[in-house]
Write a protein that holds these residues in place. Structure first.
Motif, PDB file in Angstrom:
ATOM      1  N   ILE A  15     -75.218   6.524 -49.681  1.00 10.96           N
ATOM      2  CA  ILE A  15     -75.254   7.752 -49.584  1.00 10.96           C
ATOM      3  C   ILE A  15     -75.793   8.441 -50.860  1.00 10.96           C
ATOM      4  O   ILE A  15     -76.618   8.970 -51.169  1.00 10.96           O
ATOM      5  CB  ILE A  15     -74.526   8.539 -48.624  1.00 10.96           C
ATOM      6  CG1 ILE A  15     -74.282   8.275 -47.257  1.00 10.96           C
ATOM      7  CG2 ILE A  15     -74.909  10.069 -48.813  1.00 10.96           C
ATOM      8  CD1 ILE A  15     -73.435   8.931 -46.574  1.00 10.96           C
ATOM      9  N   LEU A  16     -74.778   8.270 -51.888  1.00 12.81           N
ATOM     10  CA  LEU A  16     -75.052   8.945 -53.192  1.00 12.81           C
ATOM     11  C   LEU A  16     -76.161   8.274 -54.013  1.00 12.81           C
ATOM     12  O   LEU A  16     -76.856   9.019 -54.509  1.00 12.81           O
ATOM     13  CB  LEU A  16     -73.743   8.772 -53.740  1.00 12.81           C
ATOM     14  CG  LEU A  16     -72.677   9.582 -53.512  1.00 12.81           C
ATOM     15  CD1 LEU A  16     -71.488   9.270 -54.403  1.00 12.81           C
ATOM     16  CD2 LEU A  16     -72.644  10.952 -53.345  1.00 12.81           C
ATOM     17  N   ILE A 102     -70.056  18.631 -67.247  1.00 12.55           N
ATOM     18  CA  ILE A 102     -69.264  18.958 -65.866  1.00 12.55           C
ATOM     19  C   ILE A 102     -67.843  18.827 -66.009  1.00 12.55           C
ATOM     20  O   ILE A 102     -67.180  19.468 -65.348  1.00 12.55           O
ATOM     21  CB  ILE A 102     -69.907  17.673 -65.111  1.00 12.55           C
ATOM     22  CG1 ILE A 102     -71.422  18.012 -64.557  1.00 12.55           C
ATOM     23  CG2 ILE A 102     -69.042  17.377 -63.601  1.00 12.55           C
ATOM     24  CD1 ILE A 102     -72.028  16.935 -64.117  1.00 12.55           C
ATOM     25  N   VAL A 103     -67.408  17.855 -66.771  1.00 13.18           N
ATOM     26  CA  VAL A 103     -65.835  17.833 -66.988  1.00 13.18           C
ATOM     27  C   VAL A 103     -65.279  19.129 -67.412  1.00 13.18           C
ATOM     28  O   VAL A 103     -64.177  19.654 -67.111  1.00 13.18           O
ATOM     29  CB  VAL A 103     -65.514  16.567 -67.686  1.00 13.18           C
ATOM     30  CG1 VAL A 103     -63.967  16.769 -68.474  1.00 13.18           C
ATOM     31  CG2 VAL A 103     -65.818  15.336 -67.274  1.00 13.18           C
ATOM     32  N   ASP A 104     -66.202  19.707 -68.187  1.00  7.24           N
ATOM     33  CA  ASP A 104     -65.699  21.079 -69.047  1.00  7.24           C
ATOM     34  C   ASP A 104     -65.771  22.002 -67.859  1.00  7.24           C
ATOM     35  O   ASP A 104     -64.990  23.099 -67.845  1.00  7.24           O
ATOM     36  CB  ASP A 104     -66.688  21.366 -69.995  1.00  7.24           C
ATOM     37  CG  ASP A 104     -66.285  22.278 -70.890  1.00  7.24           C
ATOM     38  OD1 ASP A 104     -64.899  22.231 -71.292  1.00  7.24           O
ATOM     39  OD2 ASP A 104     -66.773  23.167 -71.314  1.00  7.24           O
ATOM     40  N   MET A 292     -79.110  17.256 -65.940  1.00  7.64           N
ATOM     41  CA  MET A 292     -78.165  18.263 -65.465  1.00  7.64           C
ATOM     42  C   MET A 292     -78.187  18.423 -64.056  1.00  7.64           C
ATOM     43  O   MET A 292     -77.220  18.547 -63.508  1.00  7.64           O
ATOM     44  CB  MET A 292     -78.322  19.690 -66.179  1.00  7.64           C
ATOM     45  CG  MET A 292     -77.012  20.576 -65.840  1.00  7.64           C
ATOM     46  SD  MET A 292     -75.489  20.155 -66.748  1.00  7.64           S
ATOM     47  CE  MET A 292     -75.830  20.721 -68.189  1.00  7.64           C
ATOM     48  N   LEU A 293     -79.446  18.475 -63.536  1.00  3.57           N
ATOM     49  CA  LEU A 293     -79.630  18.691 -62.178  1.00  3.57           C
ATOM     50  C   LEU A 293     -79.188  17.407 -61.379  1.00  3.57           C
ATOM     51  O   LEU A 293     -78.185  17.644 -60.444  1.00  3.57           O
ATOM     52  CB  LEU A 293     -81.128  18.708 -61.778  1.00  3.57           C
ATOM     53  CG  LEU A 293     -81.620  19.381 -60.589  1.00  3.57           C
ATOM     54  CD1 LEU A 293     -81.011  20.677 -60.525  1.00  3.57           C
ATOM     55  CD2 LEU A 293     -82.969  19.385 -60.376  1.00  3.57           C
ATOM     56  N   LEU A 294     -79.227  16.346 -61.688  1.00  3.06           N
ATOM     57  CA  LEU A 294     -78.743  15.212 -61.214  1.00  3.06           C
ATOM     58  C   LEU A 294     -77.196  15.138 -61.047  1.00  3.06           C
ATOM     59  O   LEU A 294     -76.518  14.710 -60.289  1.00  3.06           O
ATOM     60  CB  LEU A 294     -79.425  13.792 -62.176  1.00  3.06           C
ATOM     61  CG  LEU A 294     -80.946  13.531 -61.457  1.00  3.06           C
ATOM     62  CD1 LEU A 294     -81.169  12.252 -62.687  1.00  3.06           C
ATOM     63  CD2 LEU A 294     -80.689  12.975 -60.148  1.00  3.06           C
ATOM     64  N   GLY A 295     -76.722  15.561 -62.623  1.00  5.81           N
ATOM     65  CA  GLY A 295     -75.314  15.588 -62.482  1.00  5.81           C
ATOM     66  C   GLY A 295     -74.793  16.322 -61.648  1.00  5.81           C
ATOM     67  O   GLY A 295     -73.581  15.947 -60.947  1.00  5.81           O
ATOM     68  N   VAL A 296     -75.157  17.553 -61.500  1.00  2.00           N
ATOM     69  CA  VAL A 296     -74.503  18.691 -60.562  1.00  2.00           C
ATOM     70  C   VAL A 296     -74.689  18.127 -59.043  1.00  2.00           C
ATOM     71  O   VAL A 296     -73.920  18.183 -58.143  1.00  2.00           O
ATOM     72  CB  VAL A 296     -74.928  20.149 -60.669  1.00  2.00           C
ATOM     73  CG1 VAL A 296     -74.424  20.642 -62.018  1.00  2.00           C
ATOM     74  CG2 VAL A 296     -76.423  20.419 -60.612  1.00  2.00           C
ATOM     75  N   VAL A 297     -75.849  17.713 -58.690  1.00  4.76           N
ATOM     76  CA  VAL A 297     -76.272  17.236 -57.284  1.00  4.76           C
ATOM     77  C   VAL A 297     -75.172  16.065 -56.935  1.00  4.76           C
ATOM     78  O   VAL A 297     -74.789  16.063 -56.100  1.00  4.76           O
ATOM     79  CB  VAL A 297     -77.578  16.719 -57.357  1.00  4.76           C
ATOM     80  CG1 VAL A 297     -77.829  16.070 -55.932  1.00  4.76           C
ATOM     81  CG2 VAL A 297     -78.543  17.799 -57.294  1.00  4.76           C
ATOM     82  N   LEU A 298     -75.112  15.331 -57.911  1.00  3.86           N
ATOM     83  CA  LEU A 298     -74.040  14.157 -57.617  1.00  3.86           C
ATOM     84  C   LEU A 298     -72.609  14.617 -57.491  1.00  3.86           C
ATOM     85  O   LEU A 298     -71.964  14.092 -56.624  1.00  3.86           O
ATOM     86  CB  LEU A 298     -74.016  13.292 -59.041  1.00  3.86           C
ATOM     87  CG  LEU A 298     -73.761  11.812 -58.713  1.00  3.86           C
ATOM     88  CD1 LEU A 298     -74.710  11.243 -57.840  1.00  3.86           C
ATOM     89  CD2 LEU A 298     -73.634  10.950 -60.091  1.00  3.86           C
ATOM     90  N   VAL A 299     -72.183  15.626 -58.222  1.00  3.80           N
ATOM     91  CA  VAL A 299     -70.922  16.075 -57.990  1.00  3.80           C
ATOM     92  C   VAL A 299     -70.646  16.833 -56.779  1.00  3.80           C
ATOM     93  O   VAL A 299     -69.726  16.441 -55.864  1.00  3.80           O
ATOM     94  CB  VAL A 299     -70.434  17.308 -59.194  1.00  3.80           C
ATOM     95  CG1 VAL A 299     -69.198  17.969 -58.850  1.00  3.80           C
ATOM     96  CG2 VAL A 299     -70.340  16.703 -60.324  1.00  3.80           C
ATOM     97  N   SER A 300     -71.656  17.806 -56.291  1.00  2.00           N
ATOM     98  CA  SER A 300     -71.772  18.205 -54.897  1.00  2.00           C
ATOM     99  C   SER A 300     -71.590  17.304 -53.850  1.00  2.00           C
ATOM    100  O   SER A 300     -70.916  17.149 -52.978  1.00  2.00           O
ATOM    101  CB  SER A 300     -72.887  19.226 -54.585  1.00  2.00           C
ATOM    102  OG  SER A 300     -73.383  19.739 -55.751  1.00  2.00           O
ATOM    103  N   ALA A 301     -72.463  16.380 -53.940  1.00  3.38           N
ATOM    104  CA  ALA A 301     -72.753  15.148 -53.036  1.00  3.38           C
ATOM    105  C   ALA A 301     -71.401  14.461 -52.746  1.00  3.38           C
ATOM    106  O   ALA A 301     -70.984  14.302 -51.833  1.00  3.38           O
ATOM    107  CB  ALA A 301     -73.810  14.350 -53.170  1.00  3.38           C
ATOM    108  N   THR A 302     -70.960  13.834 -53.928  1.00  4.11           N
ATOM    109  CA  THR A 302     -69.499  13.199 -53.929  1.00  4.11           C
ATOM    110  C   THR A 302     -68.410  14.045 -53.009  1.00  4.11           C
ATOM    111  O   THR A 302     -67.827  13.595 -52.547  1.00  4.11           O
ATOM    112  CB  THR A 302     -69.140  12.999 -55.485  1.00  4.11           C
ATOM    113  OG1 THR A 302     -70.344  12.479 -56.281  1.00  4.11           O
ATOM    114  CG2 THR A 302     -68.073  11.935 -55.346  1.00  4.11           C
TER     115      THR A 302
END
Lengths: 325, 340
Positions: A15-16, A102-104, A292-302
């Motif tokens: 899914i991710l 993101i870690v920050d 950045m967009l990919l990063g935050v989308v990945l975090v929310s989706a995860t």
């Protein structure tokens, strides 16, 4: 149980992958050039090419996606230097490594979510149970009207109003700021208290309504009547039987809500100027910052996928009829 | 004359609804002695279940009004405090419900559900309660009780679930067992097993049983006495032999005629009771059965729609109908019996 977890985690990875790919290709469907934006006013065709190359968007889109994907596991070399695995690339805007950003920001979002969840779960479920126990009486009516009112509130309205009253005028609460929990738990809690309360208002209202209707439904079930017929006290009937049956739907919604909140409580973060994942995602969209967009989308989706798995596992503990394999 | 073990006198149960007051039970009286089984029969909505939930005080007092007297072994129950009823339920009076799948908690093991009743009323430890649950499961004929005690209701078949329900009801050796359609949700062979089980347990422990059913076959096989209910009232009462062998009330005739017979020719149609059960909000005046009754003209002009007939005589075989005993006997023998 292990087979279930392995199967679900593999499914989550798929899914991710799909979500990241869709985000990636959708981004390039927008007819605007992020390199132009980064290149600035004095841009020549030559410098634009260089910028484009530095950003890594001069390659075919499929290849770009492949590089982005492999970098998560192997790291990647950029013009700015090497990016260690797990590498999510550098921001187009300020060349900050995405993973670090993101870690920050994640602890702020995590703290906001956990605190608010504790508040709305406690008050929402509590008020719902009281309303169900006092069905049709004054307390029920008060709880039901209050939850209707709460559910129709907006965070930016309540947030600004509450800040003005509780912080500016009376100084009962601190101006919202984020402090590291490990460094100073008291400062952490007092700095986030107002956002927690405001964020949880709508959730509390929804959980009150959901708990009440779920409990009322369970209380009319045959097995609850049996429990009363065998002499169980009202309290036992309520907590051991009806509540047990009501937990399923509540846990399901709670899992979804946690997932969504961990992807960034955008409005709450904006209202209280907190620097969490939500703020990152707004900036990423504003600046067309693809990594950045990919990063935050990945975090929310995860977060959402993960909590779905947790909910299913918890469900099996609540209801023995659910078998995981 | 000794006082009966369970005595219900002039029981009235009204429910307040948006459409009006539902007169679910209206002036009902009956007795049950220890070691005997009373079968209560009647159509859906005749007040059978409502009556028995009233014995246990299981109606929501916010929506219902109960008057009359229910005396169990000398204790008055209608006005009894909640704590007294809680001590009574599952202990001295136990109840079995129609659908064992929905009536057992899906979230707890059967051992726990049986054991918690025992613990509540005897203060036994967890270990004792578990041992007792195993013993009860064995008593109701569940194989491998020792291991099955930890299973959940959905892991049992329908008949086995009803056995679990019975084990749970009998765990505190109740003096009165109320079985509300205990066999309706089961298939025929399992029905017979459950009825036999109830009879065995009654012989062993002398339990009084109220058996609610709309299956006259079950009543014939398991009950000592029968109470026929219609629109919240008793219309006929007597021993099984009296009520099923020489019924006196037109409604009882109707019930018997609507039953399929094993030896009847297959082309003879079943005769249902004409019309539909009355609304319990607007119960017909006089005898509530008169709009559906084929014999009201025989009782005399406007007799049946005037005053409500009382159940008479007060003991033994009684019925609530204005026809004379001779008329009843003639009609039954000439018009009804040949079709049975």
């Amino acid at each position: 149980m292990y087979r279930f977890l392995i199967r679900r985690i593999l499914g989550a990875v798929v899914i991710l992958l799909i979500i990241s790919a869709v985000t990636f290709f959708l981004f390039f469907a927008i007819p605007r050039d992020p390199a132009r934006l980064a290149c600035g006013k004095l841009c020549t065709p030559e410098s634009l090419e260089i910028v484009r190359h530095n950003m890594g968007i001069d390659e075919p889109v499929f290849l770009q996606y492949w590089h982005w994907l492999t970098a998560i596991f192997t790291g990647r070399d950029f013009t700015y230097g090497h990016c260690d695995a797990p590498c999510l690339g550098y921001s187009f805007v300020n060349q900050e490594p995405i993973f670090n950003a993101i870690v920050d920001r994640f602890p702020t979002t995590l703290s906001l979510t956990i605190g608010a969840a504790v508040v709305f779960l406690f008050f929402g479920v509590g008020a719902g149970m009281v309303a169900a126990a006092r069905q049709g009486r004054a307390l029920d009516k008060i709880a039901s009207s209050a939850s209707l009112l709460g559910a129709s509130m907006q965070i930016y309205f309540v947030g600004v109003l509450a800040t003005w009253i509780l912080v500016d005028q009376t100084q009962i609460l601190q101006r919202p700021t984020y402090h590291d929990f490990t460094a100073n738990p008291v400062a952490w809690a007092s700095g986030l208290l107002l956002p927690w309360l405001v964020l949880s208002i709508i959730f509390t209202a929804n959980y009150t309504r959901m708990t009440r209707s779920s409990m009322v439904e369970q209380l009319s079930e045959d097995y609850v009547r049996t429990a009363r017929a065998k002499g169980m006290s009202t309290r036992t009937v309520f907590l051991r039987f009806a509540w047990r049956g009501s937990m399923g739907p509540i846990v399901t919604i709670f899992g979804v809500d946690l997932g969504v909140l961990l992807g960034g409580a955008i409005i709450t973060e904006q209202t209280f100027s907190l620097h969490g994942i939500g703020e990152l995602s707004i900036k990423a969209v504003e600046n067309q910052d693809l990594p950045m967009l990919l990063g935050v989308v990945l975090v929310s989706a995860t977060a959402i996928v993960l909590f779905n798995i947790v909910v299913d596992a918890v469900y099996a503990f609540i209801d023995p009829r659910v078998r995981l394999n | 004359m000794t006082t009966p073990f369970l005595s219900v006198r002039d029981l009235t149960v009204d429910f307040h609804t948006e459409d009006g007051v539902v007169h679910a039970v209206d002036g009902l009286s009956f007795d049950v002695e220890k070691g005997t089984t009373l079968g209560i029969v009647g159509e859906s909505g005749s007040g059978k279940s409502v009556t028995n939930l009233a014995i246990l005080g299981l109606h929501n007092p916010a929506h219902s009004r109960i008057t009359g007297e229910i005396t169990l072994d000398g204790d008055e129950l209608v006005r009894a405090p909640k704590s007294q009823l809680e001590r009574l339920r599952g202990n001295k009076v136990a109840m079995i419900f129609q659908d064992p799948l929905t009536s057992l908690s899906p979230y707890h093991s059967v051992g726990r559900q049986i054991g918690e009743t025992f613990r509540k009323h005897t203060g036994a430890s967890r270990k004792e309660a578990r041992d007792r649950a195993v013993e009860m499961l064995r008593r109701v004929g569940i194989p491998h009780a020792q291991t099955r005690v930890d299973d959940y209701p959905h892991q049992f078949s329908g008949g086995m679930r009803q056995r679990v329900m019975i084990a749970m009801a009998l765990v505190c050796d109740p003096d009165l067992l109320i079985a509300d359609e205990p066999t309706t949700a089961l298939d025929v062979t399992v029905q017979a097993q459950i009825i036999d089980l109830l009879k065995d347990l009654q012989q062993q422990f002398g339990t009084a049983i109220i058996l609610i059913t709309h299956d006259l076959g079950v009543v014939a096989g398991a009950a000592h006495e029968v109470l026929v209910m219609y629109a919240g009232r008793a219309v006929e009462r007597g021993t099984v032999r009296e009520v099923l062998g020489s019924p006196r009330h037109p409604y009882t005739w109707g019930l018997l005629s609507s039953m399929p017979r094993l030896h009847a020719p297959v082309d003879v149609p079943l005769v249902p009771v004409r019309g539909t059960p009355p609304s319990l909000i607007n119960v017909p005046p006089g005898c509530p059965f008169h709009p559906r009754c084929d014999f009201q003209a025989l009782a005399g002009p406007d007799m049946c729609r005037g005053e409500r007939p009382e159940l008479s005589p007060h003991r033994g075989h009684g019925d609530a109908c204005y026809l004379t005993p001779a008329q009843k006997q003639d009609i039954f023998i000439e018009q009804i019996k040949e079709h049975l």
